[in-house]
Design an enzyme around this catalytic site. Structure first.
Site, PDB file in Angstrom:
ATOM      1  N   ASP A 273       0.843  -1.187   0.000  1.00  0.00           N
ATOM      2  CA  ASP A 273       0.000   0.000   0.000  1.00  0.00           C
ATOM      3  C   ASP A 273       0.879   1.238   0.000  1.00  0.00           C
ATOM      4  O   ASP A 273       2.038   1.188   0.379  1.00  0.00           O
ATOM      5  CB  ASP A 273      -0.855   0.027   1.277  1.00  0.00           C
TER       6      ASP A 273
ATOM      7  N   LYS B 145      -3.866   2.792  -2.191  1.00  0.00           N
ATOM      8  CA  LYS B 145      -5.167   3.449  -2.334  1.00  0.00           C
ATOM      9  C   LYS B 145      -5.221   4.522  -1.274  1.00  0.00           C
ATOM     10  O   LYS B 145      -4.820   4.311  -0.152  1.00  0.00           O
ATOM     11  CB  LYS B 145      -6.302   2.452  -2.059  1.00  0.00           C
TER      12      LYS B 145
ATOM     13  N   MET C  58      -8.906   7.162   9.345  1.00  0.00           N
ATOM     14  CA  MET C  58      -9.309   7.802   8.077  1.00  0.00           C
ATOM     15  C   MET C  58     -10.213   9.002   8.315  1.00  0.00           C
ATOM     16  O   MET C  58     -11.158   9.230   7.588  1.00  0.00           O
ATOM     17  CB  MET C  58     -10.033   6.792   7.175  1.00  0.00           C
TER      18      MET C  58
HETATM   19  N1  SAH Z   1      -4.539  -1.187   8.545  1.00  0.00           N
HETATM   20  C1  SAH Z   1      -4.148   0.112   9.000  1.00  0.00           C
HETATM   21  C2  SAH Z   1      -5.219   1.137   8.806  1.00  0.00           C
HETATM   22  C3  SAH Z   1      -5.522   1.431   7.383  1.00  0.00           C
HETATM   23  S1  SAH Z   1      -6.699   2.701   7.222  1.00  0.00           S
HETATM   24  C4  SAH Z   1      -3.715   0.015  10.471  1.00  0.00           C
HETATM   25  O1  SAH Z   1      -3.942  -1.007  11.100  1.00  0.00           O
HETATM   26  O2  SAH Z   1      -3.166   0.982  10.984  1.00  0.00           O
HETATM   27  C5  SAH Z   1      -5.662   4.108   7.006  1.00  0.00           C
HETATM   28  C6  SAH Z   1      -5.761   5.023   8.213  1.00  0.00           C
HETATM   29  O3  SAH Z   1      -4.932   4.562   9.250  1.00  0.00           O
HETATM   30  C7  SAH Z   1      -5.285   6.438   7.952  1.00  0.00           C
HETATM   31  O4  SAH Z   1      -6.265   7.227   7.328  1.00  0.00           O
HETATM   32  C8  SAH Z   1      -5.003   6.902   9.363  1.00  0.00           C
HETATM   33  O5  SAH Z   1      -6.204   7.231  10.034  1.00  0.00           O
HETATM   34  C9  SAH Z   1      -4.459   5.651  10.005  1.00  0.00           C
HETATM   35  N2  SAH Z   1      -2.983   5.619  10.003  1.00  0.00           N
HETATM   36  C10 SAH Z   1      -2.206   4.721   9.419  1.00  0.00           C
HETATM   37  N3  SAH Z   1      -0.896   4.991   9.661  1.00  0.00           N
HETATM   38  C11 SAH Z   1      -0.883   6.095  10.429  1.00  0.00           C
HETATM   39  C12 SAH Z   1       0.149   6.878  11.019  1.00  0.00           C
HETATM   40  N4  SAH Z   1       1.444   6.569  10.870  1.00  0.00           N
HETATM   41  N5  SAH Z   1      -0.208   7.955  11.758  1.00  0.00           N
HETATM   42  C13 SAH Z   1      -1.501   8.273  11.923  1.00  0.00           C
HETATM   43  N6  SAH Z   1      -2.496   7.579  11.390  1.00  0.00           N
HETATM   44  C14 SAH Z   1      -2.205   6.499  10.650  1.00  0.00           C
END
Ligand code: SAH
Length: 497
Positions: A248, A270, A383
């Site tokens: 991703d 995405k 998100m």
């Molecule tokens: N599978 C991922 C989430 C995917 S959805 C997980 O478990 O973290 C994507 C969302 O994750 C982003 O819009 C944000 O809200 C959050 N996110 C992912 N990495 C991040 C980071 N380093 N700092 C803050 N938010 C993060």
């Protein structure tokens, strides 16, 4: 200084060493180990050097250095205590385009001698480009203690079987898999125990029994929030065994840098609103790669089962009979909470935590606002950047106190992490004022107030309300708050990147 690393074959090749003291002796010892034909020029020699000359292993010339000594040699080492002589050697070598090492003088040298870990035939060489030799030496010591001495025997055993392995496994991926099992399995253990004959027999048995074809598989791997230190050991291993990595956009460059160099990397990223590859497209790619017999790593930010559509991908793989494994990762809520100093639960403030998404299309159900608005629980909202205004409004409508604290964490755990704090009443306004961009995670609940006192990573939270006068006892924000409007413009600018 940026150097080009190189392992030179000096076997039976002429090398000149100018100087006969202890430093020269050490250099000559290493050159002899590489079977170089060494000539030493010096008025006097150390005892050991004299022995080597007597044994015919080194040729000694007592004359002063002359440029034409360099004519037959491949390499030269200047190791005298006399800087003028060393310089003369360096200049003469430069004129003839012969590589020269002047001991302890990086500027006069055209090659450096690295710190070496010797597990012959395996050699590990470390250089700091002359900038931090002590650090290189320290690293060498650490690696020495990490790398078992049986590694040399393992490399020798692999060399012995190499031709037969190549014949048996025409397929590159299958061959690599066999080597991996050889290096990690019982053969390596037997060598560590000093039982080389049994190790060889076990390797031969494994060679006869191993399947020659390669069958594809998929490992669904959580890459964590960005800091490569938060990757699991199992994830690291999967990344190093991969033939191809479908990742991703959210996966950080530092994490990808840890993967096997030759692994093909395909971004199927995405982001809300910008679909690079559709989910069906990703499924098709997974299937195509696995059916081609490749080991596929499907690498996702955070944890693959938390808003990662990992479940859908597994259902698809199961339906098509592709074997798979799952390696969990540290999800954004857990990482952001840790790196912002916000405990997600706390005996005094929150007995439960909910992971929710504010991105409407990500869920087919409408959220149960009444449940989300309950007190004494923590919401970790993924998100969320675009949906904060609605979230704020709905939660207040459904009874969550407007004074409920929040911490909005942008780029959690990464060097550029920012934390914006405030209360539910000014959530959307403060996010806009500070131009918060994706990826950002919202933590809403009583615990969020702790970011101000427990935060430890990166810049302190941007805590003061817009236009508010700072309370003298509170932790001071590093940068002044910008007015909402210019913040919004900045947001538009920043989020374009
Ligand atoms: N599978 C991922 C989430 C995917 S959805 C997980 O478990 O973290 C994507 C969302 O994750 C982003 O819009 C944000 O809200 C959050 N996110 C992912 N990495 C991040 C980071 N380093 N700092 C803050 N938010 C993060």
């Amino acid at each position: 200084m940026k150097l080009y690393p190189l392992f030179a074959d000096l076997s039976q090749r002429a090398v000149l060493v100018v100087g006969g003291g202890p430093v020269a002796e050490r250099k000559i010892e290493a050159l002899l180990a590489a079977q170089a034909a060494v000539t030493v020029i010096a008025a006097e020699l150390t005892g050991r050097l004299q022995d080597w000359v007597a044994e015919g292993r080194v040729v000694h010339r007592r004359e002063a250095f002359r440029d034409d000594w360099l004519d037959p040699v491949w390499l030269v080492v200047a190791a005298t205590a006399d800087r003028a002589v060393n310089r003369q050697v360096a200049v003469a070598a430069g004129r003839r385009r012969i590589l020269v090492n002047v001991v302890d003088d990086a500027t006069l040298s055209s090659f450096h001698v690295p710190a070496v870990i010797d597990r012959a035939p395996l050699t590990i060489a470390i250089s700091s480009g002359g900038d931090a030799p002590m650090l290189a030496r320290l690293l060498r010591e650490r690696l020495e203690s990490l790398l078992d001495h049986s590694l040399g025997a393992l490399a020798a055993l692999a060399a012995k079987l190499r031709k037969r392995i190549r014949v048996r496994f025409a397929d590159m991926a299958a061959r690599r898999r066999f080597y991996e099992s050889l290096f990690a399995g019982p053969v390596a253990t037997l060598l560590r125990q000093g039982r080389p004959d049994e190790a060889l027999a076990a390797a031969e048995r494994a060679l006869a029994a191993a399947p020659t074809g390669s069958s594809g598989s998929v490992v669904l791997v959580g890459a964590g929030p960005g800091d490569p230190g938060l990757l699991t050991l199992r994830a690291l291993r999967a990344l190093n065994e991969a033939d191809v990595i479908l990742h991703d956009r959210l996966v950080s460059a530092e994490v990808l840098a840890l993967a096997r160099r030759d692994a093909e990397r395909i971004e199927v990223g995405k982001q809300a609103g910008q679909h690079h590859t559709t989910q069906d497209g990703i499924h098709a790619l997974l299937l195509e790669q696995a059916r081609a017999g490749r080991r596929v790593v499907r690498l996702k930010g955070g944890d693959p089962f938390v808003f990662g559509r990992g479940g859908e991908e597994l259902e698809f793989l199961r339906a098509h009979g592709i074997p798979y494994e799952v390696v969990p990762g540290i999800t954004a809520a857990v990482a952001c909470a840790a790196y912002a100093g916000v405990p997600l639960t706390h005996r005094d403030h929150a007995q439960s935590v909910r992971f929710v998404t504010a991105h409407c299309q990500a869920s087919r159900d409408t959220p149960d606002w009444a449940v989300l608005a309950q007190e004494r629980q923590t919401l970790a909202v993924y998100m969320g950047v675009a949906g904060l205004a609605e979230l704020q409004q709905r939660l207040i409508e459904h009874g969550r106190a407007a004074t409920t604290p929040f911490a909005l964490i942008e780029n959690g755990s990464r060097a550029e992490q920012r934390v914006v704090t405030g209360t539910l009443a000014n959530l959307a306004e403060r996010a806009a004022a500070h131009a918060v961009c994706s990826p950002a995670l919202l933590i809403l609940g009583e615990v969020a107030a702790l970011a101000t006192s427990l935060g430890w990573f990166g810049a302190p939270p941007l805590g003061a309300a817009v236009h508010a006068i700072r309370a003298p006892e509170s932790r001071q924000p590093e940068r002044a708050d910008t007015p909402a409007r210019s913040g919004l413009l900045a947001a538009i600018h920043r989020c374009r990147h």
